[in-house]
Design a protein around this motif. Structure first.
Motif, PDB file in Angstrom:
ATOM      1  N   ARG A 288      -2.243   2.995  -7.265  1.00 30.43           N
ATOM      2  CA  ARG A 288      -1.622   4.271  -7.667  1.00 30.43           C
ATOM      3  C   ARG A 288      -2.525   5.022  -8.636  1.00 30.43           C
ATOM      4  O   ARG A 288      -2.598   6.252  -8.593  1.00 30.43           O
ATOM      5  CB  ARG A 288      -0.244   4.023  -8.257  1.00 30.43           C
ATOM      6  CG  ARG A 288      -0.187   3.209  -9.527  1.00 30.43           C
ATOM      7  CD  ARG A 288       1.224   2.819  -9.909  1.00 30.43           C
ATOM      8  NE  ARG A 288       1.750   1.810  -8.987  1.00 30.43           N
ATOM      9  CZ  ARG A 288       3.003   1.361  -9.013  1.00 30.43           C
ATOM     10  NH1 ARG A 288       3.855   1.826  -9.925  1.00 30.43           N
ATOM     11  NH2 ARG A 288       3.408   0.443  -8.159  1.00 30.43           N
TER      12      ARG A 288
ATOM     13  N   THR B  46      -5.287   6.618  -6.583  1.00 33.90           N
ATOM     14  CA  THR B  46      -4.740   7.748  -5.827  1.00 33.90           C
ATOM     15  C   THR B  46      -4.557   8.957  -6.738  1.00 33.90           C
ATOM     16  O   THR B  46      -4.972  10.077  -6.398  1.00 33.90           O
ATOM     17  CB  THR B  46      -3.392   7.349  -5.191  1.00 33.90           C
ATOM     18  OG1 THR B  46      -3.582   6.224  -4.341  1.00 33.90           O
ATOM     19  CG2 THR B  46      -2.808   8.504  -4.392  1.00 33.90           C
TER      20      THR B  46
ATOM     21  N   GLN C 215       0.822  -1.206   0.000  1.00 37.33           N
ATOM     22  CA  GLN C 215       0.000   0.000   0.000  1.00 37.33           C
ATOM     23  C   GLN C 215       0.858   1.258   0.000  1.00 37.33           C
ATOM     24  O   GLN C 215       0.553   2.230  -0.707  1.00 37.33           O
ATOM     25  CB  GLN C 215      -0.940   0.001   1.198  1.00 37.33           C
ATOM     26  CG  GLN C 215      -1.872   1.201   1.252  1.00 37.33           C
ATOM     27  CD  GLN C 215      -2.825   1.277   0.083  1.00 37.33           C
ATOM     28  OE1 GLN C 215      -3.891   0.683   0.108  1.00 37.33           O
ATOM     29  NE2 GLN C 215      -2.442   1.985  -0.987  1.00 37.33           N
TER      30      GLN C 215
ATOM     31  N   LEU D  21       0.666   4.279  -2.806  1.00 42.30           N
ATOM     32  CA  LEU D  21       0.465   5.686  -2.440  1.00 42.30           C
ATOM     33  C   LEU D  21       1.605   6.557  -2.962  1.00 42.30           C
ATOM     34  O   LEU D  21       1.383   7.658  -3.476  1.00 42.30           O
ATOM     35  CB  LEU D  21       0.351   5.822  -0.922  1.00 42.30           C
ATOM     36  CG  LEU D  21      -0.904   5.259  -0.258  1.00 42.30           C
ATOM     37  CD1 LEU D  21      -0.788   5.362   1.262  1.00 42.30           C
ATOM     38  CD2 LEU D  21      -2.149   5.993  -0.733  1.00 42.30           C
TER      39      LEU D  21
ATOM     40  N   MET E 151      -9.351   8.831   2.913  1.00 42.51           N
ATOM     41  CA  MET E 151      -8.764   7.488   2.876  1.00 42.51           C
ATOM     42  C   MET E 151      -8.940   6.832   4.240  1.00 42.51           C
ATOM     43  O   MET E 151      -7.980   6.581   4.954  1.00 42.51           O
ATOM     44  CB  MET E 151      -7.284   7.577   2.495  1.00 42.51           C
ATOM     45  CG  MET E 151      -7.044   8.325   1.188  1.00 42.51           C
ATOM     46  SD  MET E 151      -5.289   8.454   0.737  1.00 42.51           S
ATOM     47  CE  MET E 151      -4.971   6.760   0.274  1.00 42.51           C
TER      48      MET E 151
ATOM     49  N   TRP F 255       4.344  14.941   2.384  1.00 42.29           N
ATOM     50  CA  TRP F 255       3.848  13.647   2.872  1.00 42.29           C
ATOM     51  C   TRP F 255       4.478  13.360   4.231  1.00 42.29           C
ATOM     52  O   TRP F 255       5.700  13.372   4.377  1.00 42.29           O
ATOM     53  CB  TRP F 255       4.224  12.543   1.883  1.00 42.29           C
ATOM     54  CG  TRP F 255       3.611  11.202   2.162  1.00 42.29           C
ATOM     55  CD1 TRP F 255       2.654  10.888   3.080  1.00 42.29           C
ATOM     56  CD2 TRP F 255       3.918   9.972   1.488  1.00 42.29           C
ATOM     57  NE1 TRP F 255       2.337   9.556   3.040  1.00 42.29           N
ATOM     58  CE2 TRP F 255       3.097   8.960   2.066  1.00 42.29           C
ATOM     59  CE3 TRP F 255       4.799   9.630   0.468  1.00 42.29           C
ATOM     60  CZ2 TRP F 255       3.150   7.638   1.642  1.00 42.29           C
ATOM     61  CZ3 TRP F 255       4.839   8.304   0.050  1.00 42.29           C
ATOM     62  CH2 TRP F 255       4.028   7.326   0.620  1.00 42.29           C
TER      63      TRP F 255
END
Length: 448
Positions: free
Chosen positions: A394, A397, A280, A284, A361, A297
């Motif tokens: 991906r 996202t 995961q 991301l 999310m 991030w």
């Protein structure tokens, strides 16, 4: 202002519960009450305490919870039972010593009401989560949470129709986490007996469910519990919660954001507890990169090893990865155009209060229901879809980031977010709905 009453305030010892109750405590202190906020020994050593707005009227005390330095190998049921037994005794001893006029306690610790009553004290239950979430747990406690036929949909008074994926995850997964489900549901075991029910929301945000609740029991909305300098500015220098489990990388983040254009940055953070699997994390990471947007991030130190090899160096032109940051400062920065969030209630309230649209999310507990409201009730964000393996790809996202950051859809979400920002300010400013409720609560404490 001279203190006219002394209140013990006791949040459940977790960052997400401490922050809102601490903010409420600052409001009480600003209105003339003396406040003692209680932490427990197993968490107090890891908290970075700052001197909060409220000054001498707001003090901290720590009591043992029986979990510091002991054997933690037993199960969560034993863990909670020992916590309750030890804290009940130590809370009572502290109250005898300090002689407060009342106790404000986190609603998920309903046994605090028994402690208060045993000492002849009045008590207020403080509900830290969204009222929509609280009402799902209430209907579960009452045995009224019924599935609607073959559609697997749930209907509750004054709430949107929910599918199973919109409920707090502890309900469908209760067999996996029975102790946590008990913790959430049992807050309704005696809440009617409390002298006050205080809610971490504001009137216009959850208008329908609040009207229904008010028809059943007296309630007071006192939120959003966000530091005052981001809302009404009534509390001088109240720019931060004042308690942190992590030391934020403030200077690095803010200098980087200062170099970016307005609404050009995706801020991604999934809270202090969430852990992400390696697959995961990789999806991301490449989703952020492929969106071709600037991104900040937050990846905790314990999670950094899951990042793809060379990801940080390969994305250094557009991305910044840090272990923690001052979230309020980041969300209020003009460069931030989108918040990728796990949808914890504090983070959700912050985004609403600061006018930032969201990519939702959710992972577990209340986050799924918060996400439902973000998308379908407040219309300030979009929710990612997981594939058959439970992974957010991906491609998904990238798609959701662009949906919020680009085009008319993005503009609509941003307009809605700004509207909620103004309504949040309206609620807490002098004479607003939450401000009036806090004034009434203080008057009732002082005058009776």
């Amino acid at each position: 202002m001279e203190s006219k009453a002394h209140i013990l305030v006791f949040p459940f010892p977790a960052q997400g519960h401490i922050n809102p109750i601490l903010q409420f405590s600052k409001r009480l202190a600003s209105k003339g009450l003396k406040i003692t906020l209680i932490t427990t020994t197993s968490i107090s050593h890891s908290l970075h305490l700052q001197t909060p707005a409220g000054g001498a009227a707001l003090q901290f005390e720590s009591i043992s919870d029986g979990l510091d330095g002991g054997d933690h190998s037993d199960n969560i049921h034993t863990h909670l039972d020992r916590f309750i037994a030890t804290v009940s005794q130590n809370l009572a001893q502290l109250a005898v010593k300090l002689r407060p006029n009342a106790v404000v306690y986190d609603a998920i610790m309903p046994w605090c009401l028994d402690v208060a009553r045993g000492l002849g004290l009045r008590a207020a239950a403080f509900f830290t989560q969204m009222c929509g979430v609280s009402m799902v747990y209430y209907h579960q406690y009452e045995g009224n949470l019924k599935v609607d036929g073959e559609n697997c949909r749930f209907s509750m008074p004054a709430m949107p129709v929910m599918e199973i994926g919109d409920l707090p995850s502890l309900i469908p997964d209760g067999h996996l986490y029975p102790a946590f489900l008990r913790l959430m549901v049992d807050q309704f075991s005696n809440f009617r007996e409390a002298d006050w029910r205080l809610l971490n929301t504001f009137d216009k945000l959850e208008e329908e469910v609040l009207n229904w609740m008010a028809s059943q029991w007296p309630i007071k909305t006192v939120g959003p519990t966000v530091p005052s300098m981001y809302l009404d500015k009534q509390l001088e220098d109240d720019k931060d919660y004042g308690v942190n489990l992590f030391q934020p990388s403030a200077e690095v983040c803010m200098k980087w954001l200062d170099t970016k254009e307005k609404a050009s940055v995706v801020y991604a953070s999934f809270g202090s507890l969430a852990t992400v699997g390696e697959s995961q994390m990789e999806e991301l990471a490449w989703g952020l990169k492929n969106s071709d947007k600037n991104f900040l991030w937050i990846v905790r130190a314990s999670e950094e090893s899951k990042l793809p090899r060379n990801f940080i160096s390969e994305t250094s032109e557009k991305g910044l990865v840090v272990n923690w940051c001052p979230q309020l400062q980041v969300l209020s920065h003009h460069a931030v155009g989108c918040f990728m969030t796990h949808c914890g209630w504090n983070s959700t309230l912050e985004a609403l209060s600061l006018g930032v649209p969201m990519v939702a999310m959710p992972v577990w507990t209340d986050q799924t229901t918060n996400a439902k409201y973000i998308v379908d009730v407040w219309h300030t964000g979009v929710r990612v879809k997981v594939n058959e393996r439970g992974i957010i790809t991906r491609e998904e996202t990238e798609l959701r980031i662009k949906e919020v950051m680009e085009g008319e859809r993005g503009n609509e979400l941003r307009r809605n977010a700004v509207r909620w920002k103004e309504l949040a300010k309206e609620a807490v400013r002098k004479g607003g709905s939450s401000d009036k409720n806090i004034e009434e609560f203080v008057a009732e404490l002082v005058c009776t």
